[in-house]
Design a protein around this motif. Structure first.
Motif, mmCIF file in Angstrom:
data_model
loop_
_atom_site.group_PDB
_atom_site.id
_atom_site.type_symbol
_atom_site.label_atom_id
_atom_site.label_comp_id
_atom_site.label_asym_id
_atom_site.label_seq_id
_atom_site.Cartn_x
_atom_site.Cartn_y
_atom_site.Cartn_z
ATOM 1 N N LEU A 140 0.861 -1.184 0.000
ATOM 2 C CA LEU A 140 0.000 0.000 0.000
ATOM 3 C C LEU A 140 0.899 1.237 0.000
ATOM 4 N N PHE A 141 0.627 2.140 -0.925
ATOM 5 C CA PHE A 141 1.408 3.375 -1.021
ATOM 6 C C PHE A 141 0.764 4.423 -0.113
ATOM 7 N N VAL A 142 1.537 4.885 0.876
ATOM 8 C CA VAL A 142 1.049 5.877 1.833
ATOM 9 C C VAL A 142 1.768 7.199 1.581
ATOM 10 N N LEU A 143 1.012 8.198 1.184
ATOM 11 C CA LEU A 143 1.554 9.549 1.005
ATOM 12 C C LEU A 143 1.385 10.272 2.334
ATOM 13 N N SER A 144 2.470 10.384 3.086
ATOM 14 C CA SER A 144 2.384 10.854 4.477
ATOM 15 C C SER A 144 2.607 12.362 4.596
ATOM 16 N N GLN A 145 2.286 12.872 5.797
ATOM 17 C CA GLN A 145 2.554 14.267 6.171
ATOM 18 C C GLN A 145 1.932 15.271 5.194
ATOM 19 N N VAL A 146 0.730 14.963 4.712
ATOM 20 C CA VAL A 146 0.082 15.866 3.748
ATOM 21 C C VAL A 146 -0.272 17.207 4.398
ATOM 22 N N ASP A 147 -0.330 17.255 5.733
ATOM 23 C CA ASP A 147 -0.630 18.514 6.424
ATOM 24 C C ASP A 147 0.488 19.530 6.233
ATOM 25 N N GLN A 148 1.669 19.077 5.815
ATOM 26 C CA GLN A 148 2.780 20.001 5.616
ATOM 27 C C GLN A 148 2.741 20.701 4.251
ATOM 28 N N LEU A 149 1.750 20.366 3.425
ATOM 29 C CA LEU A 149 1.563 21.058 2.155
ATOM 30 C C LEU A 149 0.679 22.288 2.366
ATOM 31 N N ALA A 150 0.821 23.268 1.492
ATOM 32 C CA ALA A 150 0.107 24.533 1.663
ATOM 33 C C ALA A 150 -1.402 24.367 1.568
ATOM 34 N N ASP A 151 -1.879 23.560 0.618
ATOM 35 C CA ASP A 151 -3.319 23.431 0.429
ATOM 36 C C ASP A 151 -3.608 22.193 -0.417
ATOM 37 N N ASP A 152 -4.883 21.961 -0.698
ATOM 38 C CA ASP A 152 -5.295 20.797 -1.483
ATOM 39 C C ASP A 152 -4.760 20.858 -2.912
ATOM 40 N N ALA A 153 -4.608 22.072 -3.426
ATOM 41 C CA ALA A 153 -4.094 22.199 -4.795
ATOM 42 C C ALA A 153 -2.657 21.677 -4.879
ATOM 43 N N GLU A 154 -1.862 22.000 -3.868
ATOM 44 C CA GLU A 154 -0.484 21.510 -3.858
ATOM 45 C C GLU A 154 -0.460 19.992 -3.700
ATOM 46 N N LEU A 155 -1.387 19.489 -2.855
ATOM 47 C CA LEU A 155 -1.494 18.041 -2.687
ATOM 48 C C LEU A 155 -1.828 17.374 -4.019
ATOM 49 N N GLN A 156 -2.720 17.995 -4.770
ATOM 50 C CA GLN A 156 -3.117 17.418 -6.054
ATOM 51 C C GLN A 156 -1.937 17.396 -7.023
ATOM 52 N N LYS A 157 -1.114 18.439 -6.978
ATOM 53 C CA LYS A 157 0.066 18.460 -7.835
ATOM 54 C C LYS A 157 1.004 17.292 -7.516
ATOM 55 N N VAL A 158 1.176 17.044 -6.203
ATOM 56 C CA VAL A 158 2.031 15.925 -5.793
ATOM 57 C C VAL A 158 1.421 14.603 -6.241
ATOM 58 N N ARG A 159 0.102 14.481 -6.060
ATOM 59 C CA ARG A 159 -0.598 13.259 -6.501
ATOM 60 C C ARG A 159 -0.390 13.039 -8.000
ATOM 61 N N ASP A 160 -0.570 14.115 -8.745
ATOM 62 C CA ASP A 160 -0.444 14.005 -10.199
ATOM 63 C C ASP A 160 0.977 13.605 -10.609
ATOM 64 N N ALA A 161 1.965 14.190 -9.915
ATOM 65 C CA ALA A 161 3.358 13.883 -10.258
ATOM 66 C C ALA A 161 3.682 12.410 -9.987
ATOM 67 N N ILE A 162 3.224 11.906 -8.834
ATOM 68 C CA ILE A 162 3.503 10.503 -8.493
ATOM 69 C C ILE A 162 2.692 9.560 -9.381
ATOM 70 N N SER A 163 1.453 9.940 -9.663
ATOM 71 C CA SER A 163 0.624 9.102 -10.542
ATOM 72 C C SER A 163 1.220 9.002 -11.937
ATOM 73 N N ALA A 164 1.873 10.079 -12.390
ATOM 74 C CA ALA A 164 2.535 10.032 -13.686
ATOM 75 C C ALA A 164 3.712 9.057 -13.652
ATOM 76 N N GLN A 165 4.377 8.983 -12.485
ATOM 77 C CA GLN A 165 5.488 8.046 -12.342
ATOM 78 C C GLN A 165 5.005 6.604 -12.178
ATOM 79 N N CYS A 166 3.899 6.440 -11.448
ATOM 80 C CA CYS A 166 3.376 5.102 -11.119
ATOM 81 C C CYS A 166 1.879 5.075 -11.429
ATOM 82 N N PRO A 167 1.504 4.936 -12.663
ATOM 83 C CA PRO A 167 0.093 5.052 -13.064
ATOM 84 C C PRO A 167 -0.834 4.044 -12.390
#
Length: 412
Positions: free
Chosen positions: A142-169
């Motif tokens: 199971l892939f756990v994306l931790s410490q999401v509270d340290q991101l500025a907002d949901d938009a930044e979280l989505q950018k990280v999600r998108d970047a990792i999803s592009a690496q691991c579809p």
């Protein structure tokens, strides 16, 4: 029996399967399912585990705390915290972490801190290996994306999600915040709990835990089956090698026996013809004092007999040398190198009388004695000893492999 009970028997034959045997012991026993958290240093692994099990068992700090595999049993599950990848420049921690991922894990929680953005090359490679192993062994990651509270907002979280999803579809991301979860628990804030992602992750873990017994049964069958197949191939190779070596041993001995018999018969015939051509036995007449410096009939005949004997020895020695029979075995050797020769030991150095030649070459007993003695030293030659050792080693390897195969059959 426990796989570990016969582990040494299998590993002795298949040393590269030591980890597989250790894993087989784990999955064959009816112990607690094992959830192992792996990931890079300071990505929130220990705190995540503490929140999942509801107690502060694992050390949490900004500095490196987990330096070896740490574990605790809660709720019928063994939770393991591995050292962070890359935490130790000497790679000692990496070794513990990877050992935990591959040996001590039914479920792997691959933790990556959201603030780090996309995965680095080492994380990508490990994640790919884990998923490839999961497809084969049915162990779950199971892939756990931790410490999401340290991101500025949901938009930044989505950018990280998108970047990792592009690496691991094909990888599902479970975004969590241990900090939000703890605050939600302490302050009784349901929405905070939900936004932490922890309840969802825990539900996913529970679903994965329910699959562990079936996955373990599959993995045990796969591991033991793979090793049994490898042992079967090894046994076939060993048995063929043993059969080939034994056949070679027989062919060599047959060729030696036939060749030795031919050469003894040949030189014996030559000796017999030479003896039959002689007239009066001058060699047996001793020389007197006045014959010390004279050429006598006795001396001439003795020289003639010695020359015939030497020619016979040279012919036999040439055959023996072609068969690798030259020097004596080490335990028979003396400080006089000239005497460490098979021909010298069996035949002696000098023969000057008809009766001695006739005894050695003209009687069945004499010829049989030569055949027996030369055959003895042939079997003690370096090449024959090496072949015999190879046959013995192959037989022992077959016995060990068959014992290992029985061990695996008992674990099935």
């Amino acid at each position: 029996m426990s796989a570990l009970g016969g582990m040494h028997d299998v590993v002795a034959v298949l040393p590269h399967r030591a980890d597989d045997m250790a894993r087989l012991d784990i999955v064959s026993e009816r112990g607690e399912p094992i959830v192992t958290v792996i990931g890079k240093y300071n990505h929130g692994k220990s705190r995540l585990l503490n929140e999942l099990i509801g107690t502060s068992v694992f050390s949490v700090a900004d500095r490196r705390e987990t330096v070896k595999l740490a574990g605790s049993v809660h709720g019928g599950v063994r939770w393991l915290d591995a050292p962070g990848l890359d935490a130790d420049v000497g790679t000692e921690d990496d070794r513990y972490a990877l050992h935990a991922a591959w040996l001590h894990a039914d479920i792997r929680l691959f933790v990556h801190a959201a603030k780090e953005g996309e995965l680095d090359a080492k994380e990508l490679a490990l994640l790919a290996e884990l998923h490839a192993d999961g497809a084969r062994s049915r162990r779950q990651t199971l892939f756990v994306l931790s410490q999401v509270d340290q991101l500025a907002d949901d938009a930044e979280l989505q950018k990280v999600r998108d970047a990792i999803s592009a690496q691991c579809p094909d990888v599902a991301l479970h975004a969590v915040s241990s900090t939000r979860y703890r605050k939600g628990v302490d302050e009784g804030k349901t929405l905070m709990l939900e936004r932490s992602g922890m309840p969802s992750l825990r539900a996913e873990i529970d679903t994965a835990l329910a699959r562990v017994p079936e996955a373990r049964a599959h993995e045990a069958a796969m591991l033991s089956g793979d090793m049994r197949d490898e042992l079967a191939r090894l046994l076939a190779t060993l048995k063929q090698s043993l059969a080939d070596s034994c056949a070679l041993q027989r062919r060599q001995r047959m060729a030696f026996d036939e060749g030795l018999l031919r050469i003894i018969d040949k030189v014996s015939g030559d000796i017999e013809s030479m003896l039959n051509a002689l007239g009066v036995d001058h060699a047996s007449v001793p020389d007197g004092a006045r014959d010390a410096y004279a050429i006598t009939a006795g001396k001439l005949e003795r020289a003639h007999i010695q020359n015939a004997y030497s020619r016979a020895c040279i012919e036999i020695d040439s055959f023996l040398a072609g068969q690798g029979v030259i020097g004596l075995p080490s335990e028979q050797q003396t400080v006089a190198r000239a005497l460490n020769n098979v021909m010298v030991v069996v035949m002696g150095v000098s023969v000057k009388f008809r009766k001695d030649l006739n005894r050695m070459f003209g009687t069945q007993a004499g010829r049989e004695n030569m055949r027996r003695e030369f055959t003895h030293y042939y079997e003690r030659s370096a090449d024959r000893q090496a072949l015999a050792a190879l046959i013995a080693d192959s037989a022992r390897a077959i016995e060990a492999s068959e014992k290992a195969a029985r061990v695996l059959d008992e674990t099935a």
